[in-house]
Design an enzyme around this catalytic site. Sequence first.
Site, mmCIF file in Angstrom:
data_model
loop_
_atom_site.group_PDB
_atom_site.id
_atom_site.type_symbol
_atom_site.label_atom_id
_atom_site.label_comp_id
_atom_site.label_asym_id
_atom_site.label_seq_id
_atom_site.Cartn_x
_atom_site.Cartn_y
_atom_site.Cartn_z
ATOM 1 N N PHE A 1 18.093 -9.168 -25.129
ATOM 2 C CA PHE A 1 16.986 -9.274 -24.105
ATOM 3 C C PHE A 1 16.111 -10.297 -24.688
ATOM 4 O O PHE A 1 15.406 -9.725 -25.637
ATOM 5 C CB PHE A 1 16.472 -8.169 -23.456
ATOM 6 C CG PHE A 1 15.411 -8.137 -22.507
ATOM 7 C CD1 PHE A 1 15.531 -8.358 -21.148
ATOM 8 C CD2 PHE A 1 14.290 -7.653 -22.952
ATOM 9 C CE1 PHE A 1 14.214 -8.283 -20.400
ATOM 10 C CE2 PHE A 1 13.170 -7.727 -22.241
ATOM 11 C CZ PHE A 1 13.170 -8.088 -20.900
ATOM 12 N N GLU B 1 9.070 -2.380 -27.144
ATOM 13 C CA GLU B 1 9.030 -1.965 -25.698
ATOM 14 C C GLU B 1 7.510 -1.834 -25.099
ATOM 15 O O GLU B 1 7.050 -1.093 -24.216
ATOM 16 C CB GLU B 1 10.011 -0.860 -25.309
ATOM 17 C CG GLU B 1 11.137 -0.670 -25.841
ATOM 18 C CD GLU B 1 12.387 -1.330 -24.756
ATOM 19 O OE1 GLU B 1 12.164 -1.671 -23.743
ATOM 20 O OE2 GLU B 1 13.236 -1.609 -25.294
ATOM 21 N N HIS C 1 9.751 17.870 -47.239
ATOM 22 C CA HIS C 1 10.631 17.750 -48.422
ATOM 23 C C HIS C 1 9.992 17.590 -49.716
ATOM 24 O O HIS C 1 10.782 17.301 -50.724
ATOM 25 C CB HIS C 1 11.635 16.607 -47.908
ATOM 26 C CG HIS C 1 12.744 16.951 -47.186
ATOM 27 N ND1 HIS C 1 12.503 17.072 -45.738
ATOM 28 C CD2 HIS C 1 14.015 17.031 -47.128
ATOM 29 C CE1 HIS C 1 13.415 17.463 -45.249
ATOM 30 N NE2 HIS C 1 14.551 17.369 -45.872
ATOM 31 N N GLY D 1 3.421 -11.525 -27.663
ATOM 32 C CA GLY D 1 4.185 -10.120 -27.578
ATOM 33 C C GLY D 1 3.469 -9.301 -26.505
ATOM 34 O O GLY D 1 4.272 -9.264 -25.599
ATOM 35 N N SER D 2 2.472 -8.766 -26.990
ATOM 36 C CA SER D 2 1.778 -7.693 -25.745
ATOM 37 C C SER D 2 1.507 -8.627 -24.818
ATOM 38 O O SER D 2 1.646 -8.358 -23.443
ATOM 39 C CB SER D 2 0.442 -7.290 -26.515
ATOM 40 O OG SER D 2 0.886 -6.312 -27.803
ATOM 41 N N GLU E 1 7.770 -13.887 -27.752
ATOM 42 C CA GLU E 1 7.870 -14.966 -28.518
ATOM 43 C C GLU E 1 6.836 -15.041 -29.484
ATOM 44 O O GLU E 1 6.060 -13.730 -29.641
ATOM 45 C CB GLU E 1 7.191 -16.099 -27.511
ATOM 46 C CG GLU E 1 8.322 -16.225 -26.549
ATOM 47 C CD GLU E 1 7.849 -17.474 -25.426
ATOM 48 O OE1 GLU E 1 6.785 -17.967 -25.567
ATOM 49 O OE2 GLU E 1 8.988 -17.841 -24.559
ATOM 50 N N PRO E 2 6.949 -15.881 -30.685
ATOM 51 C CA PRO E 2 6.135 -15.856 -31.768
ATOM 52 C C PRO E 2 4.557 -15.558 -31.378
ATOM 53 O O PRO E 2 3.892 -14.829 -31.951
ATOM 54 C CB PRO E 2 6.225 -17.066 -32.497
ATOM 55 C CG PRO E 2 7.686 -17.516 -32.186
ATOM 56 C CD PRO E 2 7.868 -16.881 -30.921
#
Length: 388
Positions: A128, A370, A345, A136-137, A132-133
Amino acid sequence: MDYGLNKEQLALQDSFRKFCEKEIKPNADLLDKADPAKVPGILKKNLKKLAEIGYTGLFHDEKYGGTGKDLITQSIAQEELAKVCAATYLSVGASVGLCGIPIGIFGTEEQKKKYLPGLITTDLVGCFGLTEPEAGSDAISISTTAVKKGNNWVLNGTKTFITNGPIADVAVVMAKTDPTGGKGRNVSSFIVEKGTKGFSTGKPMDKMGYRGSPTSELIFQECEIPAANLLGKENEGFMQAMKTLEYGRIGMAMVCLGVSMACMDESIKYAKERVQFGRPISKFQMVSFKIADMKLLTDVARLLIYRAAWLKDTNDPAAATAASIAKLVASETSTQISSMAVQVHGGYGYMKEYLVERLYRDAKLGEIGEGTSEIQRVLIARDVLAKY
Ligand SMILES: Cc1cc2nc3c(=O)[nH]c(=O)nc-3n(C[C@H](O)[C@H](O)[C@H](O)COP(=O)(O)OP(=O)(O)OC[C@H]3O[C@@H](n4cnc5c(N)ncnc54)[C@H](O)[C@@H]3O)c2cc1C
């Protein structure tokens, strides 16, 4: 209100848990540490097994080879896969989900018949391409273009961070189709097949986590595709992408929960075995309270995911915000829980031979992919402020 799972769901959970433990878990570490050139081979074997057990079919109609289960049933199976191998989960989700779902919802009968059976059998791998460079948001500002030329569309532009980019046979891609149209009403979705002239992919990207799920750019240079590859209606691509991401956010929430569950399992085991000051560290309140927090935060995340899934299944308009809330909570608690797991740990948790080291790296993607946590808050605030 019923909080219980039905008989069918319990049986699916049980059989799927056993399958994932036996067939997928043994390869998870191998995938994470493999040479990038070997990742596709290992991953594709996992995808095939998931198709055989019926996992990939859960998301699609019987008519195309699926079993079309409701989202809660899907979520139950998804949690089991996410718990053992987040990378496999991400890749199968990008293929049958992010690529397959918009084809299933917006595609023509011909497109559904052409692509969905292959995506379900995993003979085809999908991806999907929205990001793009420079967008984004701010996905509404994409600059990839698609221009009509006779009976074809010509695509130009670059997509980045695309899950399955290096191995995809088919891509659902968003491009601007109307330079004069208002924002959000000038984008359309297209189906582009591997091997189409002018379509190439970048090198696999070197990532912090999810190393078993290949990511790359998709590059379109005078890439000509038939008019029949337009997905849904012209200039409705942004709306389609947002609808697809509602499913995607529930899916991303679930992988975060799976990572959290694996962190909790590992921490409980380790805290009971590791002895310091003459007793198991689980006997120290500050360690046991970390386990308590893991339990309560995973319960909260699961309840929010099931709520979002149920609202989506019942076509409730509240589903979009519920998906954002589920994704935001599941992802932020997953980074917290993975950090607690490394802490439980001690120095061993910092070593690559311990599973929690991978889980810590994998967890972070949940707050980015997403739609980032910040963007989920923007969406939630916008919805709430408009209502009250
Ligand atoms: C491993 C991986 C797999 C991915 N897979 C896919 C895929 O398959 N398909 C696809 O299309 N994309 C994919 N993505 C892209 C992902 O969706 C984007 O990375 C994400 O949406 C953020 O965009 P960006 O990276 O450009 O960050 P930016 O948008 O540049 O954001 C940078 C920072 O600024 C903040 N910010 C931006 N705008 C605002 C605002 N308005 N208010 C407050 N804060 C803001 C962000 O929250 C973030 O913290 C993937 C990413 C990764 C890392």
